[in-house]
Design a protein around this motif. Structure first.
Motif, short mmCIF file in Angstrom:
data_model
loop_
_atom_site.label_atom_id
_atom_site.label_comp_id
_atom_site.label_asym_id
_atom_site.label_seq_id
_atom_site.Cartn_x
_atom_site.Cartn_y
_atom_site.Cartn_z
N LYS A 38 0.83 -1.20 0.00
CA LYS A 38 0.00 0.00 0.00
C LYS A 38 0.86 1.25 0.00
CE LYS A 38 -3.92 2.22 2.28
NZ LYS A 38 -3.31 3.57 2.20
N ALA A 41 -2.36 7.17 0.52
CA ALA A 41 -3.53 7.70 -0.20
C ALA A 41 -3.97 6.82 -1.36
CB ALA A 41 -3.26 9.12 -0.68
N GLU A 42 -3.59 5.53 -1.33
CA GLU A 42 -4.07 4.60 -2.34
C GLU A 42 -4.59 3.35 -1.64
OE1 GLU A 42 -0.85 5.72 -5.83
OE2 GLU A 42 -1.35 3.62 -5.41
N GLY A 43 -5.40 2.56 -2.38
CA GLY A 43 -5.86 1.30 -1.82
C GLY A 43 -4.77 0.25 -1.88
N PRO A 44 -4.87 -0.79 -1.03
CA PRO A 44 -3.89 -1.88 -1.08
C PRO A 44 -3.92 -2.61 -2.41
CG PRO A 44 -5.21 -1.96 0.93
CD PRO A 44 -5.86 -0.98 0.03
N LEU B 90 -11.88 1.93 2.86
CA LEU B 90 -11.49 1.10 1.73
C LEU B 90 -12.57 0.08 1.42
CD1 LEU B 90 -7.87 0.56 2.98
CD2 LEU B 90 -8.44 1.73 0.86
N GLY B 104 -10.53 -0.72 -3.80
CA GLY B 104 -10.64 0.58 -4.40
C GLY B 104 -9.49 1.47 -3.95
N GLN B 105 -9.49 2.70 -4.45
CA GLN B 105 -8.37 3.61 -4.17
C GLN B 105 -8.49 4.26 -2.80
OE1 GLN B 105 -11.09 4.25 -5.86
NE2 GLN B 105 -11.38 6.42 -6.30
#
Lengths: 115, 112
Positions: A38, A41-44, B90, B104-105
């Protein structure tokens, strides 16, 4: 009660060397184990997984080892690259599809690759 | 490639507001999840859905509800937002026969 434990909050490794991230679990019902990466500020992002019938799984630079008797798994990254700097989460599940338990995650290890 | 899309990257809401977080996946996955991620706590499961209109509570459902009216869409609802719900949210989906969940982001929610 933490069922998946990553005891190292952070790990610093020199570029080109091997990174080893460790994970311990307590629930003997877990049959599937996954590693996620990860960025902030992003998803895993899924990296690699292993089922309890195996003790090793490789995918390119990433290898996961599972020691069921010790309830321990590790992720090896060889060679480590600057883009590998991220937080790595270990996750486990007793069944396919996650189920009502979902994936149980550890607290993560922040891997820092030094140039 | 599986795509899981969350409607907002960043949200700022006031205490007491009703907040909707939307998630859509395009791979016809049966199972969908909502997690929150907080520093030092990892990812914690809020709710899980295994079919349209079906849901189950996760580890920390208090203060949240969910809605799944269509297979591809899973919504998280904060009935009355509070400051302790400030977090990264998430959404994930997974085929019932697989082990790998796709995320998702993320939505960074700040409640002021």
């Amino acid at each position: 009660d933490q069922q998946v434990k990553q005891n190292s909050p952070s790990l610093s490794v020199q570029e080109g060397r091997i990174s080893i991230l460790n994970c311990d679990y307590t629930n003997s019902m877990f049959d599937y184990f996954l590693w996620y990466k990860k960025y902030p500020a992003e998803g895993p992002t899924f990296l690699i997984s292993i089922s309890s019938i195996k003790d090793k799984n490789e995918d390119g630079r990433f290898t996961v080892f599972l020691n069921k008797s010790a309830k321990h798994l590790s992720l090896h990254i060889v060679p480590s690259q600057p883009g590998d700097s991220a937080v790595y989460f270990c996750a486990a599940s007793p069944r396919r599809g996650g189920g009502a338990d979902g994936l149980t995650f550890g607290k993560g290890t922040h891997l820092i690759i030094q140039p | 490639d599986v795509k899981v899309t969350q409607s907002s990257r960043y949200l700022v809401k006031r205490t007491g507001e009703k907040v909707f977080l939307e998630c859509v996946q395009d791979m016809d996955h049966e199972n969908m999840f909502w997690y929150r991620q907080d520093p030092g706590l990892g990812l914690r499961l809020i709710y899980f859905s295994y079919d349209v209109k079906m849901k189950e509570k996760g580890d920390i459902p208090e203060g949240y509800s969910v809605s799944r009216e269509k297979k591809e869409r899973f919504s998280l609802i904060l009935e009355s937002a509070s400051t302790n719900q400030t977090s990264m949210y998430l959404c994930a989906s997974i085929r019932y026969s697989n082990t790998e969940a796709f995320f998702g982001q993320g939505t960074r929610l700040t409640v002021v």
